[in-house]
Design a protein around this motif. Structure first.
Motif, PDB file in Angstrom:
ATOM      1  N   ARG A 271      30.147  63.918  30.685  1.00  0.00           N
ATOM      2  CA  ARG A 271      28.875  64.324  30.515  1.00  0.00           C
ATOM      3  C   ARG A 271      28.208  64.148  29.255  1.00  0.00           C
ATOM      4  N   ARG A 272      29.126  64.398  28.119  1.00  0.00           N
ATOM      5  CA  ARG A 272      28.626  64.332  26.839  1.00  0.00           C
ATOM      6  C   ARG A 272      28.750  62.776  26.470  1.00  0.00           C
ATOM      7  N   SER A 273      29.859  61.887  26.741  1.00  0.00           N
ATOM      8  CA  SER A 273      29.809  60.733  26.389  1.00  0.00           C
ATOM      9  C   SER A 273      31.100  60.168  27.288  1.00  0.00           C
ATOM     10  N   GLY A 274      31.252  58.763  27.537  1.00  0.00           N
ATOM     11  CA  GLY A 274      32.314  58.374  28.547  1.00  0.00           C
ATOM     12  C   GLY A 274      33.516  58.354  27.726  1.00  0.00           C
ATOM     13  N   ARG A 275      34.610  59.324  27.776  1.00  0.00           N
ATOM     14  CA  ARG A 275      35.892  59.329  26.994  1.00  0.00           C
ATOM     15  C   ARG A 275      37.236  58.582  27.890  1.00  0.00           C
ATOM     16  N   LEU A 276      36.943  57.813  28.856  1.00  0.00           N
ATOM     17  CA  LEU A 276      37.930  56.877  29.559  1.00  0.00           C
ATOM     18  C   LEU A 276      38.605  56.154  28.418  1.00  0.00           C
TER      19      LEU A 276
END
Length: 449
Positions: A271-276
């Motif tokens: 939700r904050r930024s994609g951390r994949l």
């Protein structure tokens, strides 16, 4: 008074049948999220499970731990800038400019959800006395830990948590040693919870700082664990603390190591930024094959005895499995055949067998035609959308692009920095489920091309 008989077990030789449970929270929780706090965290204690807390009340539970019927929760705010800041976050609600409620203080938050809270006073500016046995403050904190049913590590700066709870050489302070003894020998009756920075602290080695693009651009090359005394330099300082590499790439630091060492947890996942990309690269750097990406306003109950992780709350858990993956030779981090699953509330991941259990219906006829290609796959919620669309569309793959970040000021990536690409593929191993407006995805193939 309820009493615990502690069985001393080596910190390195934990018996999962005796260890407690973990509750991993992804940050940015909603104060009224009862699935997160009541169905997940409160019921995990097994105490007073029939009681329904009144969310309008901040007096649901007695404050005398010898007589209260509620789960007793020790609140740890050592990720705060100081004792004064942490105590304020515990005692006082945060108000808007007009005087309306913006965020509950931890005491009121946990009272509304049916816990009896007490405050652990150890912080970055007082740990030499408040985390040590033999002082009045330290002994008071140790007594709280000995009685608590839940120990909750709040969000903030994970390096400050580590600096407060660990000694200079990374060994346990008296406070951490007491927690570990109860955890290892508690026969499952202690829940240790961590939100955001507190979640990271539960890893054996924490990763932090930086973004997905940076972790991949710098080749999943995280520096070796930072010494605890240098907690202010929690980042990749090889080009200086104001350099691009320090700001964008990750650093590592020793954590408490309560999470099973086969797992690595990350927070604020989509939700904050994609951390994949960040999680996959950190797994590579730390040689861990399974990653848990916990989204905001979401909790994951990890039960070492059952080797399971169950999801609660409003967001998702993204599980990254690199057991069958292969790394491609390149200047950036490229990997093929990651298996990525996405779980929603009620779903359970069995990390022993690497399988998903969901009560949602298997997707038959697909709802969407074509494919979904993301122009900014590490933007907010883009990874989740790429995965959920994959199992409910006619096309068998989606592409995601991660363009070079450009900032208004500060260090910049060179103009030659590439656009990174991810491919999400539905194959014979992939399963999709849907129900009540929420998806479950099992074993999508993801390649960092």
């Amino acid at each position: 008074m309820r009493r615990l008989t502690a069985l001393l077990v080596s910190a390195c030789l934990v018996n999962p049948a005796l260890a407690g449970k973990l509750y991993l929270m992804g940050g940015a929780y909603g104060d009224t999220n009862t699935d997160l706090f009541v169905n997940g965290l409160r019921k995990a204690t097994g105490i007073d499970t029939g009681f329904t807390p009144n969310l309008a009340s901040t007096r649901n539970c007695g404050t005398d731990w010898a007589t209260t019927r509620c789960p007793r929760i020790a609140v740890v705010t050592s990720a705060a800038a100081s004792y004064a800041v942490g105590a304020d976050a515990f005692q006082n609600d945060l108000l808007n400019a007009d005087g309306s409620l913006a965020k509950r203080g931890y005491y009121n938050l946990f009272q509304t959800h049916g816990f009896s809270p007490k405050f652990i006073t150890a912080h970055i500016d007082n740990y030499t006395t408040h985390a040590r046995a033999g002082t009045a403050e330290g002994n008071a904190n140790l007594a709280i830990l000995q009685q608590a049913d839940v120990v909750f590590f709040a969000g903030g700066d994970q390096a400050k948590h580590a600096r407060t709870w660990l000694k200079d050489d990374g060994s346990d302070s008296d406070l951490a040693a007491t927690l570990r003894t109860r955890w290892n020998g508690g026969a499952g009756n202690l829940v240790v919870a961590g939100d955001s920075a507190g979640n990271h602290l539960l890893n054996a080695t924490m990763h932090g700082v930086g973004i997905s693009y940076g972790y991949l651009y710098f080749g999943a090359d995280l520096p070796s664990p930072t010494a605890i005394p240098n907690y202010l330099n929690f980042g990749d300082a090889r080009e200086g603390t104001s350099a691009l590499r320090f700001l964008e790439n990750g650093g590592t630091m020793k954590g408490l190591g309560l999470l099973p060492t086969v797992l690595l947890s990350d927070t604020h996942f989509d939700r904050r930024s994609g951390r994949l990309g960040r999680l996959a690269a950190a797994m590579r750097a730390l040689n861990i094959r399974l990653g848990l990406g916990v989204d905001e306003n979401t909790g994951v109950l990890v039960d070492p005895a059952a080797s399971t992780a169950q999801v609660y709350g409003a967001g998702v858990l993204v599980v990254v499995d690199s057991n069958a993956a292969s790394v491609q030779a390149a200047s950036t981090y490229k990997v093929s055949n990651l298996r990525v699953s996405l779980l929603s509330a009620g779903d359970r991941y069995h990390y022993g067998t690497r399988t998903v259990t969901s009560a949602r219906a298997a997707i038959g006829t697909r709802y969407y035609s074509g494919a979904y290609d993301s122009a900014d796959v590490f933007g907010a919620l883009e990874t989740s959308k790429s995965l959920t669309r994959l199992v409910d569309q006619s096309a068998s793959y989606n592409l995601g692009s991660a363009p070079r970040p450009v900032y208004d000021s500060g260090p910049q990536y060179p103009s030659s920095a590439p656009t990174l690409r991810l491919r999400f593929t539905r194959d014979a191993s992939t399963r999709g489920y849907y129900g009540s407006g929420r998806y479950t995805v099992e074993k999508a193939r993801v390649d960092f091309e």
